[in-house]
Scaffold this motif. Sequence first.
Motif, PDB file in Angstrom:
ATOM      1  N   ASP A  14      -5.984   7.639  -3.675  1.00 62.57           N
ATOM      2  CA  ASP A  14      -5.294   6.450  -3.026  1.00 62.57           C
ATOM      3  C   ASP A  14      -3.847   6.798  -2.670  1.00 62.57           C
ATOM      4  O   ASP A  14      -3.262   6.233  -1.764  1.00 62.57           O
ATOM      5  N   CYS A  15      -3.392   7.668  -3.310  1.00 62.52           N
ATOM      6  CA  CYS A  15      -1.818   8.252  -3.020  1.00 62.52           C
ATOM      7  C   CYS A  15      -1.872   8.808  -1.592  1.00 62.52           C
ATOM      8  O   CYS A  15      -1.089   8.682  -0.802  1.00 62.52           O
ATOM      9  N   GLY A  16      -2.947   9.597  -1.656  1.00 58.20           N
ATOM     10  CA  GLY A  16      -3.151  10.137  -0.320  1.00 58.20           C
ATOM     11  C   GLY A  16      -3.475   9.453   1.005  1.00 58.20           C
ATOM     12  O   GLY A  16      -2.970   9.446   2.142  1.00 58.20           O
ATOM     13  N   VAL A  17      -4.417   8.521   0.788  1.00 56.55           N
ATOM     14  CA  VAL A  17      -4.904   7.787   1.844  1.00 56.55           C
ATOM     15  C   VAL A  17      -4.033   6.670   2.133  1.00 56.55           C
ATOM     16  O   VAL A  17      -3.653   6.522   3.309  1.00 56.55           O
ATOM     17  N   ARG A  18      -3.462   5.927   0.987  1.00 57.04           N
ATOM     18  CA  ARG A  18      -2.720   4.783   1.284  1.00 57.04           C
ATOM     19  C   ARG A  18      -1.190   5.179   1.303  1.00 57.04           C
ATOM     20  O   ARG A  18      -0.379   4.231   1.345  1.00 57.04           O
ATOM     21  N   GLY A  19      -0.727   6.258   1.006  1.00 59.90           N
ATOM     22  CA  GLY A  19       0.609   6.577   0.841  1.00 59.90           C
ATOM     23  C   GLY A  19       1.434   6.073  -0.369  1.00 59.90           C
ATOM     24  O   GLY A  19       2.545   5.688  -0.198  1.00 59.90           O
ATOM     25  N   ARG A  23       4.006   7.115  -9.462  1.00 59.58           N
ATOM     26  CA  ARG A  23       4.481   6.411 -10.417  1.00 59.58           C
ATOM     27  C   ARG A  23       4.189   4.556 -10.353  1.00 59.58           C
ATOM     28  O   ARG A  23       3.724   4.188 -11.429  1.00 59.58           O
ATOM     29  N   CYS A  24       4.726   3.982  -9.333  1.00 61.54           N
ATOM     30  CA  CYS A  24       4.791   2.542  -9.346  1.00 61.54           C
ATOM     31  C   CYS A  24       3.598   2.185  -8.357  1.00 61.54           C
ATOM     32  O   CYS A  24       3.573   0.709  -8.048  1.00 61.54           O
ATOM     33  N   ALA A  25       2.842   2.873  -7.599  1.00 63.21           N
ATOM     34  CA  ALA A  25       1.932   2.234  -6.504  1.00 63.21           C
ATOM     35  C   ALA A  25       2.383   1.579  -5.369  1.00 63.21           C
ATOM     36  O   ALA A  25       1.722   0.892  -4.876  1.00 63.21           O
ATOM     37  N   ALA A  26       3.710   1.700  -5.029  1.00 60.52           N
ATOM     38  CA  ALA A  26       4.361   1.213  -3.904  1.00 60.52           C
ATOM     39  C   ALA A  26       3.962   1.982  -2.691  1.00 60.52           C
ATOM     40  O   ALA A  26       4.059   3.217  -2.903  1.00 60.52           O
ATOM     41  N   PRO A  27       3.824   1.652  -1.421  1.00 62.80           N
ATOM     42  CA  PRO A  27       3.364   2.457  -0.355  1.00 62.80           C
ATOM     43  C   PRO A  27       4.446   3.055   0.236  1.00 62.80           C
ATOM     44  O   PRO A  27       4.950   2.890   1.399  1.00 62.80           O
TER      45      PRO A  27
END
Length: 127
Positions: A14-19, A23-27
């Motif tokens: 998800d970090c790669g696909v959605r940026g 740490r906090c999952a903000a895009p």
Amino acid sequence: MPGQPGAGAPAPFDCGVRGLCPRCAAPTLFRSPIAFADRCSACGLDFDAFNVGDGPAAFLTLGIGTIITVLAIWLELAAGPPWWVHVLLWVPLTILGVVGSLRIAKGMLIALEYRRGAGEGRIDPRP
């Protein structure tokens, strides 16, 4: 604070696909299609502290280049189109394939570095 992520930490994919910030999952991970931002504007995580390097670029270019070459040879042997069809078809597909997969790979690597607390090698001062 690299190391064990919190319960709300996103998956590396998800970090790669959605940026997403690991740490906090903000895009906030990318400032452009493949360039990292300097830091997360939401939680302040310093993305410059991570070293993703050029390994993904070389690996993906070779892998995608192999696939595109096999497809181009197959098309040539099966249909024998004019040369400009190859140019119009394979150049954009190669660029899109490498840039698209590079974003995913770099995002995943930075998330995994964060999760594992990876860093530069250190010399142990003990004798």
